[in-house]
Design an enzyme around this catalytic site. Structure first.
Site, PDB file in Angstrom:
ATOM      1  N   CYS A 286     -16.462 -70.015   3.850  1.00  0.00           N
ATOM      2  CA  CYS A 286     -15.168 -69.330   4.004  1.00  0.00           C
ATOM      3  C   CYS A 286     -15.360 -67.808   3.929  1.00  0.00           C
ATOM      4  O   CYS A 286     -15.942 -67.311   2.967  1.00  0.00           O
ATOM      5  CB  CYS A 286     -14.187 -69.773   2.918  1.00  0.00           C
ATOM      6  SG  CYS A 286     -12.627 -68.868   3.082  1.00  0.00           S
TER       7      CYS A 286
ATOM      8  N   SER B 271      -7.032 -64.649   7.861  1.00  0.00           N
ATOM      9  CA  SER B 271      -7.497 -64.498   6.485  1.00  0.00           C
ATOM     10  C   SER B 271      -6.522 -65.280   5.618  1.00  0.00           C
ATOM     11  O   SER B 271      -5.767 -64.714   4.824  1.00  0.00           O
ATOM     12  CB  SER B 271      -7.546 -63.038   6.054  1.00  0.00           C
ATOM     13  OG  SER B 271      -8.041 -62.973   4.723  1.00  0.00           O
ATOM     14  N   MET B 272      -6.508 -66.594   5.825  1.00  0.00           N
ATOM     15  CA  MET B 272      -5.544 -67.451   5.123  1.00  0.00           C
ATOM     16  C   MET B 272      -5.753 -67.402   3.610  1.00  0.00           C
ATOM     17  O   MET B 272      -4.797 -67.443   2.843  1.00  0.00           O
ATOM     18  CB  MET B 272      -5.670 -68.903   5.589  1.00  0.00           C
ATOM     19  CG  MET B 272      -5.493 -69.104   7.100  1.00  0.00           C
ATOM     20  SD  MET B 272      -3.912 -68.497   7.695  1.00  0.00           S
ATOM     21  CE  MET B 272      -2.815 -69.745   7.049  1.00  0.00           C
TER      22      MET B 272
ATOM     23  N   THR C 108      -9.173 -73.452  17.283  1.00  0.00           N
ATOM     24  CA  THR C 108      -8.327 -72.581  18.100  1.00  0.00           C
ATOM     25  C   THR C 108      -7.702 -73.347  19.273  1.00  0.00           C
ATOM     26  O   THR C 108      -6.525 -73.152  19.590  1.00  0.00           O
ATOM     27  CB  THR C 108      -9.172 -71.387  18.606  1.00  0.00           C
ATOM     28  OG1 THR C 108      -9.579 -70.626  17.469  1.00  0.00           O
ATOM     29  CG2 THR C 108      -8.372 -70.493  19.549  1.00  0.00           C
TER      30      THR C 108
ATOM     31  N   LYS D  30      -7.672 -79.933   5.433  1.00  0.00           N
ATOM     32  CA  LYS D  30      -7.837 -78.519   5.062  1.00  0.00           C
ATOM     33  C   LYS D  30      -8.698 -78.449   3.802  1.00  0.00           C
ATOM     34  O   LYS D  30      -8.563 -79.297   2.912  1.00  0.00           O
ATOM     35  CB  LYS D  30      -6.454 -77.897   4.785  1.00  0.00           C
ATOM     36  CG  LYS D  30      -6.461 -76.528   4.100  1.00  0.00           C
ATOM     37  CD  LYS D  30      -6.954 -75.413   5.021  1.00  0.00           C
ATOM     38  CE  LYS D  30      -7.040 -74.073   4.267  1.00  0.00           C
ATOM     39  NZ  LYS D  30      -7.748 -73.041   5.065  1.00  0.00           N
TER      40      LYS D  30
END
Ligand code: RRO
Length: 315
Positions: A134, A72-73, A276, A43
């Protein structure tokens, strides 16, 4: 057994996990290492730990966006010190290449420089994917669309050499002039690979509730999955045609089976990432993709991944 290379790093397999899907803590990274993923991808990591945006911030499955995820982490991650320990632990457990991911916030160049230098000083990571795309930082634009900053970032950061090859995760581009400008910047730098594409900025609305579906940024977030595949293929092909084989290309966007992976391979991707697809199907998706891709290559008379790369036919 399928194999490929990213910047001379050998991969057993063609597909691996995309950043951001269940790869934030050591336990999750260990499970990826034990799966058929060809790389252990991290990550995106900032200097300090972050909790990310307020909930709800992630839609895994919804009829509003079939086959897609929406997030929208806001970059939740454990910070660089904890992540360096994760690398150290993983190196004891797996031979797979490790791809670290860095991100800068208020001062992207300085923060990324510090992060990349720390990872290179540790000397254990194989690849570093610097995230310039991002879509979910409150009040900030997407770096990859600001070509002046992009040039400085790519030029400066690709020079921080060490054990890990340096690459950049790019946003989706939509126009030939953008591909040409970015390719020129890349070719004039020491970049080893690109990852194309990050999620596509969007707004999902639930008409039954007359409402947005996530809380941050008034419902705006990044879309991943099925809807992205043609755009991602377009991006991979545009870069393939411009990068002269000098910079490896990792394709990402809507890959969930061997046939999808084959399309990216034909477009010119050296490897693919799955986001996904992994959120929907779990870690078994990698073995499925690899088994199916092997069969497709054989059916089409290709003896290896390398033989099929870029071999798209035109009408
Ligand atoms: O954490 C996130 O909100 C996030 C990141 Br850093 C990214 O690069 N792409 C994305 O869809 N979400």
């Amino acid at each position: 057994m399928l194999s490929t290379q990213i910047a001379n790093i050998k991969l057993d397999g063609y597909a691996f996990n995309a950043s951001g899907i269940n790869n934030e803590v050591l336990k999750q990274l260990e499970k990826i290492a034990q799966s058929d993923s060809a790389v252990v991808m991290f990550k995106s990591c900032s200097l300090e730990p972050r909790k990310g945006n307020p909930n709800p911030k992630y839609i895994v499955k919804s009829d509003l966006i079939p086959g897609c995820t929406f997030n929208s982490m806001g970059l939740p991650n454990k910070g660089i010190e904890a992540n360096l320990e994760f690398i150290q632990e993983l190196k004891k457990q797996t031979q797979k290449p490790i791809c670290f991911s860095t991100v800068g916030l208020e001062n992207p160049l300085q923060e990324n420089l510090e992060l990349v230098q720390k990872v290179q000083a540790q000397g254990l990571a194989d690849l570093i994917e610097i995230n310039l795309s991002c879509p979910n930082i409150e009040g900030e634009g997407i770096l990859g669309y600001d070509f002046k900053s992009l040039k400085t970032m790519i030029t400066e950061l690709s020079q921080v050499q060490g054990s890990a090859k340096i690459g950049f995760k790019l946003p989706p581009y939509t126009d030939v002039t953008q591909f040409s400008q970015v390719a020129e910047i890349l070719l004039n730098s020491k970049t080893s690979f690109i990852t194309s594409i990050n999620t596509l900025p969007g707004l999902v609305i639930d008409p039954k509730k007359a409402s947005t579906v996530i809380k941050p940024k008034n419902g705006q977030g990044g879309l991943g999955g099925d809807f992205l595949k043609p755009l991602a293929l377009y991006n991979v092909r545009q870069f393939y045609e411009r990068l002269e084989g000098k910079i490896s290309i990792i394709g990402v966007g809507g890959i969930k089976n061997g046939s999808d992976a084959f399309e990216f391979l034909l477009a010119g991707a050296d490897s693919v990432q799955v986001g996904t697809g992994m959120a929907h199907e779990g870690l078994g998706v990698f073995e499925k993709i690899h088994t199916e891709l092997s069969a497709i290559l054989q059916e089409n008379g290709f003896g290896s991944v390398g033989e099929a790369k870029g071999r798209l036919k035109f009408l």
